[in-house]
Design an enzyme around this catalytic site. Structure first.
Site, PDB file in Angstrom:
ATOM      1  N   SER A  50       0.806  -1.224   0.000  1.00 25.64           N
ATOM      2  CA  SER A  50       0.000   0.000   0.000  1.00 25.64           C
ATOM      3  C   SER A  50       0.840   1.276   0.000  1.00 25.64           C
ATOM      4  O   SER A  50       0.305   2.357  -0.253  1.00 25.64           O
ATOM      5  CB  SER A  50      -0.935   0.019   1.214  1.00 25.64           C
ATOM      6  N   LYS A 118       1.465   4.320   6.988  1.00 29.57           N
ATOM      7  CA  LYS A 118       0.788   5.205   6.042  1.00 29.57           C
ATOM      8  C   LYS A 118       1.412   6.608   6.125  1.00 29.57           C
ATOM      9  O   LYS A 118       2.172   6.917   7.032  1.00 29.57           O
ATOM     10  CB  LYS A 118      -0.712   5.323   6.355  1.00 29.57           C
TER      11      LYS A 118
END
Length: 233
Positions: A50, A118
């Site tokens: 991701s 993230k």
């Protein structure tokens, strides 16, 4: 024990057996490693794709905790955080460790898994919106230039959103926007997809393995935009 040499008393210190010194040094090393892991730096696995192209699966990253001792998390920081409410990792998964690897990870001698990584896009009080007429994510009305870090050819987001980040929380997104189950996909959960700042373990400082990818992270220039910084509260 005391002996006499040339009429003078000489005291000899008893030394520990080699095995005892080895055990002592090992215990000290484990204690120091545990202290370093708890307060300073810690190594982690990257659990998914991701964050491509910055990270790839199973990269080993070094997370430093000193940055947030006296200051808040900042926009643009790449952070490792605990799974909010245990609801995110069902999608991204966590690496399986052997009992030995797990034991070593507890004292900081092996990379830890089971967390998420993230990029912070918005902090408490920010209004984060997707997208403007040019297809850009905006923070407090300021468009972000994200070409330097998002996956080449990817749009900033294929899912619209308009969120005001609550105080003490963060809006986070993966750099591989088409393959990241991030804040956008958890808006039905408590906090509206935002992550509690207290759940942040630390800021990613560098990739340390594999060696051919090892480098220190740099903050994208778009987050240094004076107009964006002027909106800080």
């Amino acid at each position: 024990m005391t002996t006499r040499e040339g009429g003078a008393a000489v005291t000899k210190r008893r030394s520990l057996p080699v095995w005892a010194e080895t055990v002592l040094l090992l215990v000290l090393a484990l204690v120091v490693s545990a202290i370093v892991k708890t307060f300073f730096v810690q190594m982690f696995f990257v659990p998914s794709g991701s964050m491509r192209p910055l990270f790839v699966d199973d990269d080993r990253i070094l997370v430093q905790k000193i940055s947030y001792w006296n200051g808040p998390v900042k926009r643009g920081d790449v952070v490792v955080f605990d799974d909010p409410g245990g609801r995110w990792l069902g999608v991204e998964g966590a690496p399986r460790l052997s009992p030995v690897q797990k034991a070593l990870s507890e004292v900081g001698l092996y990379p830890t898994g089971g967390h998420l990584v993230k990029r912070v896009i918005g902090v408490g009080g920010d209004r984060v919106v997707c997208c403007d007429k040019q297809g850009r994510v905006t923070v407090n009305g300021v468009p972000l230039s994200e070409r330097s870090y998002i996956m080449r050819g990817a749009s900033p987001s294929d899912r619209p959103f308009d969120v005001t980040v609550p105080k003490g929380r963060l809006w986070v997104m993966g750099d591989n926007r088409a393959n990241s189950e991030d804040s956008r996909y958890h808006q039905d959960l408590p906090g509206g997809g935002t992550v509690p700042e207290k759940d942040v373990v630390g800021k990613v400082w560098a990739i340390v393995w594999p060696f051919d990818r090892a480098h220190r992270l740099a903050e994208p220039r778009t987050f240094e935009n004076p107009r964006l910084q002027a909106t800080d509260r």
